[in-house]
Design a protein around this motif. Structure first.
Motif, PDB file in Angstrom:
ATOM      1  N   ARG A   6       0.834  -1.210   0.000  1.00  0.00           N
ATOM      2  CA  ARG A   6       0.000   0.000   0.000  1.00  0.00           C
ATOM      3  C   ARG A   6       0.865   1.255   0.000  1.00  0.00           C
ATOM      4  O   ARG A   6       0.552   2.230  -0.683  1.00  0.00           O
ATOM      5  CB  ARG A   6      -0.934  -0.018   1.201  1.00  0.00           C
ATOM      6  N   VAL A   7       1.939   1.247   0.754  1.00  0.00           N
ATOM      7  CA  VAL A   7       2.855   2.389   0.773  1.00  0.00           C
ATOM      8  C   VAL A   7       3.440   2.623  -0.612  1.00  0.00           C
ATOM      9  O   VAL A   7       3.507   3.762  -1.083  1.00  0.00           O
ATOM     10  CB  VAL A   7       3.977   2.180   1.822  1.00  0.00           C
ATOM     11  N   VAL A   8       3.846   1.552  -1.279  1.00  0.00           N
ATOM     12  CA  VAL A   8       4.405   1.676  -2.634  1.00  0.00           C
ATOM     13  C   VAL A   8       3.355   2.283  -3.568  1.00  0.00           C
ATOM     14  O   VAL A   8       3.661   3.183  -4.356  1.00  0.00           O
ATOM     15  CB  VAL A   8       4.897   0.305  -3.150  1.00  0.00           C
ATOM     16  N   ASP A   9       2.109   1.808  -3.479  1.00  0.00           N
ATOM     17  CA  ASP A   9       1.035   2.340  -4.319  1.00  0.00           C
ATOM     18  C   ASP A   9       0.789   3.817  -4.028  1.00  0.00           C
ATOM     19  O   ASP A   9       0.606   4.616  -4.946  1.00  0.00           O
ATOM     20  CB  ASP A   9      -0.262   1.558  -4.107  1.00  0.00           C
ATOM     21  N   MET A  10       0.794   4.178  -2.742  1.00  0.00           N
ATOM     22  CA  MET A  10       0.551   5.567  -2.365  1.00  0.00           C
ATOM     23  C   MET A  10       1.687   6.477  -2.834  1.00  0.00           C
ATOM     24  O   MET A  10       1.446   7.604  -3.276  1.00  0.00           O
ATOM     25  CB  MET A  10       0.350   5.673  -0.854  1.00  0.00           C
ATOM     26  N   GLU A  11       2.921   5.990  -2.752  1.00  0.00           N
ATOM     27  CA  GLU A  11       4.051   6.787  -3.248  1.00  0.00           C
ATOM     28  C   GLU A  11       3.946   6.994  -4.753  1.00  0.00           C
ATOM     29  O   GLU A  11       4.209   8.085  -5.253  1.00  0.00           O
ATOM     30  CB  GLU A  11       5.373   6.112  -2.892  1.00  0.00           C
ATOM     31  N   ALA A  12       3.561   5.944  -5.470  1.00  0.00           N
ATOM     32  CA  ALA A  12       3.400   6.071  -6.920  1.00  0.00           C
ATOM     33  C   ALA A  12       2.276   7.044  -7.251  1.00  0.00           C
ATOM     34  O   ALA A  12       2.410   7.883  -8.157  1.00  0.00           O
ATOM     35  CB  ALA A  12       3.123   4.709  -7.547  1.00  0.00           C
ATOM     36  N   ASP A  13       1.183   6.987  -6.508  1.00  0.00           N
ATOM     37  CA  ASP A  13       0.070   7.905  -6.707  1.00  0.00           C
ATOM     38  C   ASP A  13       0.502   9.333  -6.417  1.00  0.00           C
ATOM     39  O   ASP A  13       0.171  10.258  -7.159  1.00  0.00           O
ATOM     40  CB  ASP A  13      -1.113   7.500  -5.818  1.00  0.00           C
ATOM     41  N   LEU A  14       1.248   9.512  -5.353  1.00  0.00           N
ATOM     42  CA  LEU A  14       1.743  10.844  -4.997  1.00  0.00           C
ATOM     43  C   LEU A  14       2.651  11.376  -6.096  1.00  0.00           C
ATOM     44  O   LEU A  14       2.551  12.544  -6.480  1.00  0.00           O
ATOM     45  CB  LEU A  14       2.483  10.796  -3.657  1.00  0.00           C
ATOM     46  N   ASP A  15       3.528  10.530  -6.605  1.00  0.00           N
ATOM     47  CA  ASP A  15       4.413  10.957  -7.688  1.00  0.00           C
ATOM     48  C   ASP A  15       3.626  11.366  -8.922  1.00  0.00           C
ATOM     49  O   ASP A  15       3.998  12.313  -9.614  1.00  0.00           O
ATOM     50  CB  ASP A  15       5.413   9.853  -8.054  1.00  0.00           C
ATOM     51  N   ARG A  16       2.524  10.656  -9.209  1.00  0.00           N
ATOM     52  CA  ARG A  16       1.686  11.015 -10.358  1.00  0.00           C
ATOM     53  C   ARG A  16       0.975  12.336 -10.119  1.00  0.00           C
ATOM     54  O   ARG A  16       0.833  13.148 -11.023  1.00  0.00           O
ATOM     55  CB  ARG A  16       0.653   9.924 -10.630  1.00  0.00           C
TER      56      ARG A  16
END
Length: 181
Positions: free
Chosen positions: A129-139
């Protein structure tokens, strides 16, 4: 439709205790793969998606440390539970240092194994979930025309990403009142 809690590779010497553990894990809803030796365990790790590893630290035809290393190389978040009945303490410590989630001593208590596996799988889900949230934040947080590869640009970019994830006020920015207070 029920979802399995995860997949487990049990790499342990054949016997009644191993069969009982495999049955207990299956009854708890886990998809279980088994192997009595390191060659089979390494093959399973290469061919199947494994969320958790329950593996003997050291047994005839089974080098648990080699299996642990491969599992972690393939998936750094794998929940590895190492099992021992007399391996030197140094070996158990080394397994933990490498990234094993827990070391259990025989005779195994199935409920304790399930608790450790469940906790490890929950940690694994949080990490994903952290990885997904970081990717979302980067987008969502683009840096516009800020480009470059120098150390200075890289440092500024990292600071912007770090501060962008924070709720801290930025010095010099207007304070927005919510009317409460």
């Amino acid at each position: 439709m029920s979802r399995t809690p995860g997949s487990v590779l049990v790499a342990d010497r054949p016997g009644d205790a191993t069969s009982a553990l495999v049955a207990f894990l299956r009854d708890a809803g886990f998809e279980v793969f088994t192997s009595p030796d390191d060659a089979g365990a390494l093959h399973t790790l290469d061919e199947e998606r494994v969320d958790c590893l329950v593996c003997e630290l050291r047994a005839p035809r089974l080098d648990g440390m080699a299996v642990l290393r491969r599992a972690l190389a393939l998936d750094a978040e794998v929940c590895a539970v190492m099992v021992t009945d007399g391996a030197p303490l140094e070996l158990a410590i080394e397994a933990m240092r490498l990234g094993a989630y827990d070391v259990q001593v025989r005779p195994l208590h199935h409920e304790r194994v399930i608790a450790v596996v469940s906790r490890g799988l929950a940690h694994r889900q949080l990490a994903a979930r952290v990885v997904d949230m970081e990717a979302d934040l980067d987008r969502r947080v683009t840096l516009g025309g800020l480009e470059g590869r120098s150390r200075a640009i890289t440092r500024v970019t990292e600071q912007i990403r770090h501060l962008g994830a924070s709720r801290a006020p930025v010095p010099g920015s207007p304070v927005i009142s919510t009317g409460k207070g």
